[in-house]
Design an enzyme around this catalytic site. Structure first.
Site, short mmCIF file in Angstrom:
data_model
loop_
_atom_site.label_atom_id
_atom_site.label_comp_id
_atom_site.label_asym_id
_atom_site.label_seq_id
_atom_site.Cartn_x
_atom_site.Cartn_y
_atom_site.Cartn_z
CD GLU A 1 -3.03 -1.11 2.20
OE1 GLU A 1 -2.93 -0.26 3.11
OE2 GLU A 1 -4.02 -1.87 2.08
CD GLU B 1 -3.15 -6.84 3.72
OE1 GLU B 1 -3.99 -6.08 4.28
OE2 GLU B 1 -1.93 -6.62 3.74
#
Length: 499
Positions: free
Chosen positions: A120, A267
């Site tokens: 991220e 995820e």
């Protein structure tokens, strides 16, 4: 369509890494380490093997764990941590050294199949964004030099928040601030046959929607057709948040003229505990979400935009991480506690237990201790009516008639339905008045379905006991203020059976 899940159960953790439309999706699990009493590497691998987990993602390249994973066949994704990204992205030599230490030193004994470069980065480490693609290219060059580039794919996981205007999915696009990074990255993924890595969290989408997103829509629970979300541009129907987010990413790539890059969800999960502002972070919801996610992914149905294209997914996460900062939910995403005990037991329709395996596979559905009697009565009527549960053992004179009260009788009926549906996610809910337990509720001569190895008869179809189910009225006389069964009830049961 009902699928023979027993065959799937035997095969799904052994499925090869695949990003093609014809490949099968797999379920993996993330392994975090923010744990005060972190299990040893051999303990972790023992747990993975006991649970038949064949795909794991690490947030680093821990040497001890990679050594422990050697010769297990488990497919491993290693990661370049964000704090190492700047050095690797600015030096080809640094990248080559990282690959030598953390990849070449372990293969082929340890089956490393992918590398996550950062995590991220665009949304959490924006100063490293300009060198992200350089880091990816430098690591790729090192893999090419070692002749490992065909075996090991490279990508970088992104938060789904980089997608703007995400519903309807057809109008989604990436935050254009990051186009100087996204365009060359997508070109790399396309040229190397890799995949866009995306972190998808319907829990947060639901939390932040201010009631716009229904809980059932976030949890993969069945929705009536009129409740499905429809993309007005494509007329595609969306029955869950997960698919909508994945398709938004596909459309966002199309907006940049990339149409053949598959997506891997690195995820996804649901917390089992939260603080006072996180009332939907519960064990039941975590169980429902992850169980339904597993089933959805392994069905290989893909998404409405790309049906049949595999969307392999890593569940977040293996252990609860008690050292994580933030709200209570941040510490409670795990399937297991650090001591290896399951937080809850996950089920897949028709295939028994997947993760959090208890060797007896004996779980039961019982009434909650604080359940409202009127809601219990309505749910009891539903179970013995439209739910088609055999409630004859509850008749006067039969083994489960005593104790003659709505709590005891509804517990029997709820469990009978739960066992009949092969303990499928959502089948022990009944508007929130039921819960799963490992304690056998059988008593005296009243043996509950599922006890001592007995299993309910599976019905065709995949419909679950809906969380918003209402009483049909078919058994309104089933149990009234602790009253007795009458001969008229037998007639009612027979009529319901005919119906």
């Amino acid at each position: 369509m009902f699928i023979t899940f027993m065959a799937v159960l035997l095969l799904f953790f052994m499925l090869p890494l695949s990003i093609s439309a014809s490949g099968d999706a797999f379920i993996g699990v993330n392994i975090g380490s923010d744990i005060s009493d972190m299990p040893g590497s051999t303990e972790i691998v023992s747990l993975l093997k006991a649970q038949s987990i064949q795909h794991v993602r690490l947030y680093d390249a821990d040497r001890a764990l990679l050594l422990a994973l050697a010769n297990t066949g488990i497919r491993v994704t290693v990661s370049v941590p964000n704090d190492q990204l700047l050095g690797i992205g600015q030096s080809n030599a640094t990248a080559a050294n990282w690959v030598t230490r953390n990849v070449i030193a372990h293969v082929p004994a340890t089956n490393i199949t992918a590398i996550c470069v950062g995590s991220e980065v665009l949304t959490t480490l924006s100063n490293a964004a300009p060198i992200l693609v350089s880091a990816i290219n430098f690591i790729h060059s090192a893999l090419v030099a070692a002749n490992l580039d065909q075996q090991i794919k490279i990508s970088s996981p992104h938060s789904s928040s980089i997608i703007l205007d995400s519903f309807p999915p057809s109008q989604a696009f990436f935050n254009r601030t990051w186009n100087p990074v996204m365009v060359p990255m997508l070109k790399f993924l396309q040229s190397t046959g890799s995949y866009l890595m995306l972190n998808v969290y319907p829990y947060y989408d639901y939390q932040q929607s201010n009631g716009v997103i229904p809980l059932d829509y976030a949890l993969f629970r069945p929705l009536p057709p009129n409740k499905e979300a429809v993309d007005s541009n494509t007329l595609l129907h969306y029955t869950n948040v997960f698919d909508a987010v994945v398709d938004a990413a596909y459309f966002a790539m199309s907006d940049l003229n990339f149409t053949n890059i598959p997506i891997m969800v690195t995820e996804s999960g649901w917390p089992s505990k939260g603080d006072s502002s996180e009332s939907d972070a519960t064990v039941d919801n975590a169980n429902t979400y992850n169980s339904n996610l597993i089933r959805h992914v392994l069905n290989n149905t893909g998404t409405p935009k790309h049906p049949g294209i595999a969307v392999s997914t890593y569940i977040y996460e293996l252990y609860n991480e008690d050292l994580r900062s933030g709200p209570v939910s941040e510490k409670n995403w795990g399937l297991f506690y650090a001591n290896g005990e399951p937080v809850y037991t996950l089920h897949l329709t028709g295939a028994g237990i997947i993760f959090a395996n208890d060797t007896t596979n004996q779980t039961f559905c019982v009434t909650k201790s604080n359940a409202d009697p009127k809601m219990l009565q309505a749910a009891l009527d539903w179970a013995c009516g439209p739910g088609k549960v055999d409630c004859s053992p509850l008749l006067q004179g039969q083994p489960c008639y005593e104790p003659d009260n709505v709590v005891a009788h509804s517990t029997y009926a709820f469990n009978a339905y739960y066992q009949k549906m092969d303990k499928s996610p959502g089948s022990c809910d009944f508007k929130g008045v039921a819960t799963v337990t490992t304690t056998d509720p059988s008593h005296g001569s009243c043996i509950f379905p599922g006890s001592h190895g007995r299993k309910g008869t599976r019905t065709n179809g995949t419909s679950l006991a809906p969380s918003n189910s209402t009483s049909s009225g078919c058994l309104s006389q089933y149990h009234d203020n602790g009253g007795f069964f009458t001969s008229s009830l037998i007639l009612v049961l027979l009529l319901c059976a005919v119906v």
